[in-house]
Design an enzyme around this catalytic site. Structure first.
Site, PDB file in Angstrom:
ATOM      1  NE  ARG A 138     -71.287  44.139 138.845  1.00 27.84           N
ATOM      2  CZ  ARG A 138     -70.385  44.086 137.871  1.00 27.84           C
ATOM      3  NH1 ARG A 138     -69.753  45.183 137.479  1.00 27.84           N
ATOM      4  NH2 ARG A 138     -70.088  42.937 137.315  1.00 27.84           N
ATOM      5  CE  LYS A 146     -71.448  69.766 127.725  1.00 27.60           C
ATOM      6  NZ  LYS A 146     -71.272  69.857 126.250  1.00 27.60           N
ATOM      7  CE  LYS A 189     -70.486  77.761 128.987  1.00 26.54           C
ATOM      8  NZ  LYS A 189     -70.937  76.455 128.493  1.00 26.54           N
ATOM      9  CD  GLU A 214     -69.882  80.301 125.207  1.00 26.22           C
ATOM     10  OE1 GLU A 214     -69.792  79.055 125.181  1.00 26.22           O
ATOM     11  OE2 GLU A 214     -70.964  80.915 125.355  1.00 26.22           O
ATOM     12  CG  ASP A 218     -69.250  78.491 121.475  1.00 25.01           C
ATOM     13  OD1 ASP A 218     -68.971  77.278 121.464  1.00 25.01           O
ATOM     14  OD2 ASP A 218     -70.407  78.929 121.387  1.00 25.01           O
TER      15      ASP A 218
END
Length: 282
Positions: free
Chosen positions: A103, A138, A170, A199, A220
């Site tokens: 597994r 992410k 940002k 950004e 952006d």
């Protein structure tokens, strides 16, 4: 930022495998104890669906840590495309060890192959252009380095690894610093030599970032027309990265605006585990 390679990940792979086995085995695999310790077996791993393979080194580490007597033979390498029902790995050794490791090993392969498969899917959309598709932060907690390596196996590229290896200034950073110029200037003082990315949400902000000599400028959710204008205005003074609202429907046309990079969070975030199976025989 350079792409991750297996050569740089040896200690991380070992730590990932150890952690996965600790949470799965705990105080011991009581079901495996039903099998005589001396019993040997063979096994194969197949994919039930098309995929891009990744995670072989993680699986190797799992099998080795469970029982060094397990022999692993790969019939495909990381980055190879797999077809449904393809046998891509053969194993032999103590039956207990094969079943205990199953597994954890499959979890790594199914997750990292999912990331590589998703990345390959997007890379195919921009084939023939000069743009480079980038991942983001992410990622699954604890598996960032593994997923970022998987992105490269799918033909895409790595953005910064974390908050430490490059600046990404940002909207909120800009507001807190008092403007783009002040933020970039402060970044040069805080960590000289680290890449500085800003950004921007308009062509006016683009000009401010150019005047501040940012290394990379993230556009952006600009329109395609504004991105083309940005490429013309920048004229190579900084690298340009498109971000936000990137889908299969608009990826190719954004790539054709002339930007250098496109970052896509879904390379690592929106993945579905590849359907795998390990079949044991005595």
């Amino acid at each position: 930022m350079p792409n991750l390679t297996l050569d740089s990940l040896h200690s991380i792979i070992e730590e990932d495998a150890q952690r996965a086995l600790r949470e799965d085995i705990g105080s011991g695999d009581i079901t495996a104890e039903l099998i005589p310790a001396e019993r040997l077996a063979r096994a194969t791993i197949i994919t039930r669906e098309a995929a891009t393979l990744c995670g072989t080194a993680w699986a190797d580490a799992v099998f080795r840590l469970v029982d060094p007597m397990i022999e692993v033979q790969w019939h495909a390498a990381d980055g190879d495309r797999l077809t449904p029902n393809q046998i891509f790995c053969s194993l032999s050794g103590p039956a207990r060890g094969l079943l205990t490791a199953e597994r954890a090993a499959l979890n790594f392969i199914q997750t990292l192959s999912a990331t590589a498969t998703r990345s390959r899917y997007f890379a195919d959309f921009v084939e023939g252009t000069s743009v480079r598709l980038l991942d983001t932060r992410k990622t699954l907690p604890g598996l960032r380095m593994a997923q970022k390596y998987a992105v490269t196996c799918g033909g895409c590229h790595n953005h910064r690894i974390g908050l430490f290896d490059a600046f990404l200034i940002k909207e909120n950073h800009i507001a807190a610093c008092g403007g783009i110029a002040a933020a970039v200037s402060r970044a040069r003082d805080v960590a000289p030599g680290k890449p500085v990315e800003v950004e921007v949400e308009s062509l006016e902000e683009l000009q401010q970032a150019l005047d501040a000599a940012a290394d990379i400028i993230m556009l952006d959710e600009l329109s395609d027309a504004d991105m083309r204008t940005a490429v013309s205005l920048t004229a190579g003074r900084a690298a340009l990265e498109a971000s936000g609202g990137i889908t299969e429907a608009n990826l190719r046309q954004i790539a054709e605006t002339g930007v250098d990079f496109i970052s896509i969070g879904s390379l690592t975030k929106d993945i579905k585990a590849v359907d795998l199976s390990m079949r044991l025989s005595m």
